[in-house]
Design a protein around this motif. Structure first.
Motif, PDB file in Angstrom:
ATOM      1  N   PHE A   1      37.078  40.443  34.070  1.00 39.02           N
ATOM      2  CA  PHE A   1      37.514  40.956  32.774  1.00 39.02           C
ATOM      3  C   PHE A   1      38.696  40.172  32.217  1.00 39.02           C
ATOM      4  O   PHE A   1      39.471  40.694  31.416  1.00 39.02           O
ATOM      5  CB  PHE A   1      37.863  42.445  32.905  1.00 39.02           C
ATOM      6  CG  PHE A   1      36.660  43.304  33.192  1.00 39.02           C
ATOM      7  CD1 PHE A   1      35.966  43.910  32.160  1.00 39.02           C
ATOM      8  CD2 PHE A   1      36.205  43.475  34.490  1.00 39.02           C
ATOM      9  CE1 PHE A   1      34.840  44.673  32.414  1.00 39.02           C
ATOM     10  CE2 PHE A   1      35.085  44.242  34.759  1.00 39.02           C
ATOM     11  CZ  PHE A   1      34.401  44.842  33.713  1.00 39.02           C
ATOM     12  N   GLY A   2      38.815  38.939  32.635  1.00 38.24           N
ATOM     13  CA  GLY A   2      39.829  38.066  32.055  1.00 38.24           C
ATOM     14  C   GLY A   2      41.176  38.110  32.732  1.00 38.24           C
ATOM     15  O   GLY A   2      42.134  37.492  32.239  1.00 38.24           O
ATOM     16  N   VAL A   3      41.309  38.833  33.846  1.00 44.13           N
ATOM     17  CA  VAL A   3      42.583  38.884  34.563  1.00 44.13           C
ATOM     18  C   VAL A   3      42.767  37.582  35.332  1.00 44.13           C
ATOM     19  O   VAL A   3      41.963  37.229  36.203  1.00 44.13           O
ATOM     20  CB  VAL A   3      42.627  40.092  35.522  1.00 44.13           C
ATOM     21  CG1 VAL A   3      43.874  40.041  36.405  1.00 44.13           C
ATOM     22  CG2 VAL A   3      42.602  41.397  34.727  1.00 44.13           C
ATOM     23  N   ALA A   4      43.849  36.869  35.020  1.00 41.41           N
ATOM     24  CA  ALA A   4      44.108  35.578  35.670  1.00 41.41           C
ATOM     25  C   ALA A   4      44.695  35.762  37.063  1.00 41.41           C
ATOM     26  O   ALA A   4      44.433  34.957  37.965  1.00 41.41           O
ATOM     27  CB  ALA A   4      45.058  34.751  34.806  1.00 41.41           C
ATOM     28  N   HIS A   5      45.503  36.808  37.246  1.00 37.54           N
ATOM     29  CA  HIS A   5      46.144  37.082  38.531  1.00 37.54           C
ATOM     30  C   HIS A   5      46.045  38.589  38.779  1.00 37.54           C
ATOM     31  O   HIS A   5      46.523  39.381  37.968  1.00 37.54           O
ATOM     32  CB  HIS A   5      47.617  36.669  38.532  1.00 37.54           C
ATOM     33  CG  HIS A   5      47.855  35.284  38.024  1.00 37.54           C
ATOM     34  ND1 HIS A   5      47.656  34.153  38.789  1.00 37.54           N
ATOM     35  CD2 HIS A   5      48.272  34.845  36.802  1.00 37.54           C
ATOM     36  CE1 HIS A   5      47.952  33.083  38.080  1.00 37.54           C
ATOM     37  NE2 HIS A   5      48.323  33.472  36.865  1.00 37.54           N
ATOM     38  N   ALA A   6      45.436  38.991  39.905  1.00 37.16           N
ATOM     39  CA  ALA A   6      45.275  40.407  40.237  1.00 37.16           C
ATOM     40  C   ALA A   6      46.147  40.745  41.442  1.00 37.16           C
ATOM     41  O   ALA A   6      46.143  40.022  42.444  1.00 37.16           O
ATOM     42  CB  ALA A   6      43.819  40.732  40.534  1.00 37.16           C
ATOM     43  N   ILE A   7      46.898  41.838  41.328  1.00 35.71           N
ATOM     44  CA  ILE A   7      47.842  42.249  42.370  1.00 35.71           C
ATOM     45  C   ILE A   7      47.453  43.620  42.904  1.00 35.71           C
ATOM     46  O   ILE A   7      47.259  44.570  42.127  1.00 35.71           O
ATOM     47  CB  ILE A   7      49.281  42.304  41.812  1.00 35.71           C
ATOM     48  CG1 ILE A   7      49.709  40.921  41.309  1.00 35.71           C
ATOM     49  CG2 ILE A   7      50.251  42.830  42.867  1.00 35.71           C
ATOM     50  CD1 ILE A   7      51.004  40.935  40.526  1.00 35.71           C
ATOM     51  N   ASP A   8      47.348  43.734  44.204  1.00 34.37           N
ATOM     52  CA  ASP A   8      47.104  45.020  44.862  1.00 34.37           C
ATOM     53  C   ASP A   8      48.462  45.672  45.106  1.00 34.37           C
ATOM     54  O   ASP A   8      49.208  45.276  46.013  1.00 34.37           O
ATOM     55  CB  ASP A   8      46.361  44.810  46.184  1.00 34.37           C
ATOM     56  CG  ASP A   8      45.950  46.119  46.843  1.00 34.37           C
ATOM     57  OD1 ASP A   8      46.544  47.165  46.533  1.00 34.37           O
ATOM     58  OD2 ASP A   8      45.032  46.094  47.693  1.00 34.37           O
ATOM     59  N   ALA A   9      48.780  46.683  44.298  1.00 35.18           N
ATOM     60  CA  ALA A   9      50.084  47.343  44.405  1.00 35.18           C
ATOM     61  C   ALA A   9      50.168  48.246  45.626  1.00 35.18           C
ATOM     62  O   ALA A   9      51.246  48.753  45.949  1.00 35.18           O
ATOM     63  CB  ALA A   9      50.365  48.157  43.139  1.00 35.18           C
ATOM     64  N   GLY A  10      49.054  48.428  46.319  1.00 34.71           N
ATOM     65  CA  GLY A  10      49.079  49.181  47.559  1.00 34.71           C
ATOM     66  C   GLY A  10      49.620  48.371  48.725  1.00 34.71           C
ATOM     67  O   GLY A  10      50.066  48.927  49.733  1.00 34.71           O
ATOM     68  N   THR A  11      49.604  47.047  48.597  1.00 33.98           N
ATOM     69  CA  THR A  11      50.061  46.176  49.681  1.00 33.98           C
ATOM     70  C   THR A  11      51.197  45.238  49.271  1.00 33.98           C
ATOM     71  O   THR A  11      51.826  44.629  50.137  1.00 33.98           O
ATOM     72  CB  THR A  11      48.893  45.323  50.210  1.00 33.98           C
ATOM     73  OG1 THR A  11      48.349  44.545  49.127  1.00 33.98           O
ATOM     74  CG2 THR A  11      47.795  46.212  50.791  1.00 33.98           C
TER      75      THR A  11
END
Length: 356
Positions: A223-233
């Motif tokens: 969906f166009g996200v260049a950088h995805a961050i898992d806020a759980g880790t």
């Protein structure tokens, strides 16, 4: 016709209602798509009566003789005009037109209504699917003034997305006055957050997406996200400052709800940052000097969108080839409403829609 109502305690019922008949200036819409929205879960879980009372709308709702409120649910309507009442200009709308329905009705006379912001009506707005019959039905009767033509390039379910969730995302981006010069952090990668990311990417914006659900994080790149961050880790604020060479993003959109992502959205922006709060409910605690004044940040509350904004959103999607249909991971029929909402209540997948 058939219509779905919320009974509370995670129970829905499919009932028979009289077919609607349009009055002057009204249209009956044959539903083709009706989206499931996260805000519907308040009514699904708590019941229509309790939720309406909590919203301060109790005095505007007529209960049935047995005291139960039987309002047809659903406020993401898209379909075809089946019948028009007297007084409708045929140059504006005709039977067979494909339309999206703006899901608020106001007095039509105050400044807010006259500029397309009827949810802010001075006399109080009526919300489809909450105070007036909504879209989880075979037909829906609405004022013609709430209709927007669905571009031919878009599907009915795409139009249903624009009727609330995706339109809300577009409205937040307009409130942020975003452009390709910006970097944007999107907190919460549910249907609204993914719409924010998808639309912002189509505008040329670099998007960073944050969620605590690993599946949503994994899906974000589509969906166009260049950088995805898992806020759980990972601490999303720290990660964003790493990605932006210590500056922070210029804009953030908070679509998750909850105090933690709201404060993180503020703190992840740079000096002069702009933050739109989109998710409904809950609170946020900030150090006013450290988090806002001292950084010259602007905190914006973004409440859905205007009728004109809904039309502009649909046109933007059509003109830029935004694949809004990808938001939908589940398709249902009305007779499977109980199963549809039980699935949606788990909040583990994407967006669901009733198709007709």
């Amino acid at each position: 016709m058939r219509g779905v109502i919320f009974k509370g305690s995670r129970e829905v019922e499919l009932l028979d209602f009289d077919d609607p008949v349009p009055g002057p200036g009204e249209a009956v819409i044959a539903m083709k798509a009706s989206g499931l929205c996260g805000s519907d879960l308040h009514f699904y879980r708590n019941g229509m009566a309790a939720a309406i009372e909590a919203m301060g709308f109790k005095d505007r709702i007529a209960a049935s003789a047995d005291g139960e409120i039987r309002i047809i649910a659903g406020h993401e309507p898209c379909g075809v005009i089946a019948e028009l009442g007297p007084g409708v200009d045929p140059k504006a709308f005709k039977v067979g037109d494909r339309v999206i329905v703006f899901h608020y009705e106001g007095c039509r006379h105050c400044d807010h209504c006259r500029t397309g912001w009827s949810q802010l009506c001075d006399d109080g707005a009526r919300v489809h699917g909450v105070m007036s019959h909504g879209a989880h039905a075979d037909y829906m009767k609405v004022p013609v003034s709430t209709l927007v033509h669905l571009p031919e390039e878009m599907s009915f379910k795409g139009g249903a997305a624009v009727a609330c969730g995706t339109g809300t995302a577009y409205g937040a981006l307009l409130r942020l006055n975003i452009s390709a010069r910006d970097t944007l952090a999107v907190y919460g990668l549910g249907p609204v957050g993914l719409s924010v990311a998808q639309l912002a990417a189509a505008m040329g914006v670099e998007v960073i997406g944050i969620d605590i659900n690993p599946d949503r994080v994994a899906r974000a790149g589509d969906f166009g996200v260049a950088h995805a961050i898992d806020a759980g880790t990972h601490d999303p604020v720290e990660e964003i400052f790493k990605l932006t060479r210590g500056r922070g993003v210029s804009c953030a959109a908070e679509c998750a709800g909850g105090e933690a992502p709201r404060s993180q959205a503020v703190r992840s922006t740079q000096t002069w940052g702009r933050i739109a709060l989109v998710a409904v409910g809950g609170n946020v605690t900030l150090d006013v000097m450290k988090d806002l004044i001292g950084k010259q940040r602007t905190l914006i509350g973004s409440y859905t969108f205007s009728e004109v904004g809904m039309k502009d959103c649909a046109r933007f999607i059509a003109d830029h080839g935004v694949e809004v249909d990808r938001l939908f991971t589940e398709e249902w029929t009305l007779d499977r409403a109980a199963e549809a909402y039980a699935d949606f209540d788990r909040q583990a997948g994407g967006k669901g829609v009733f198709l007709f």
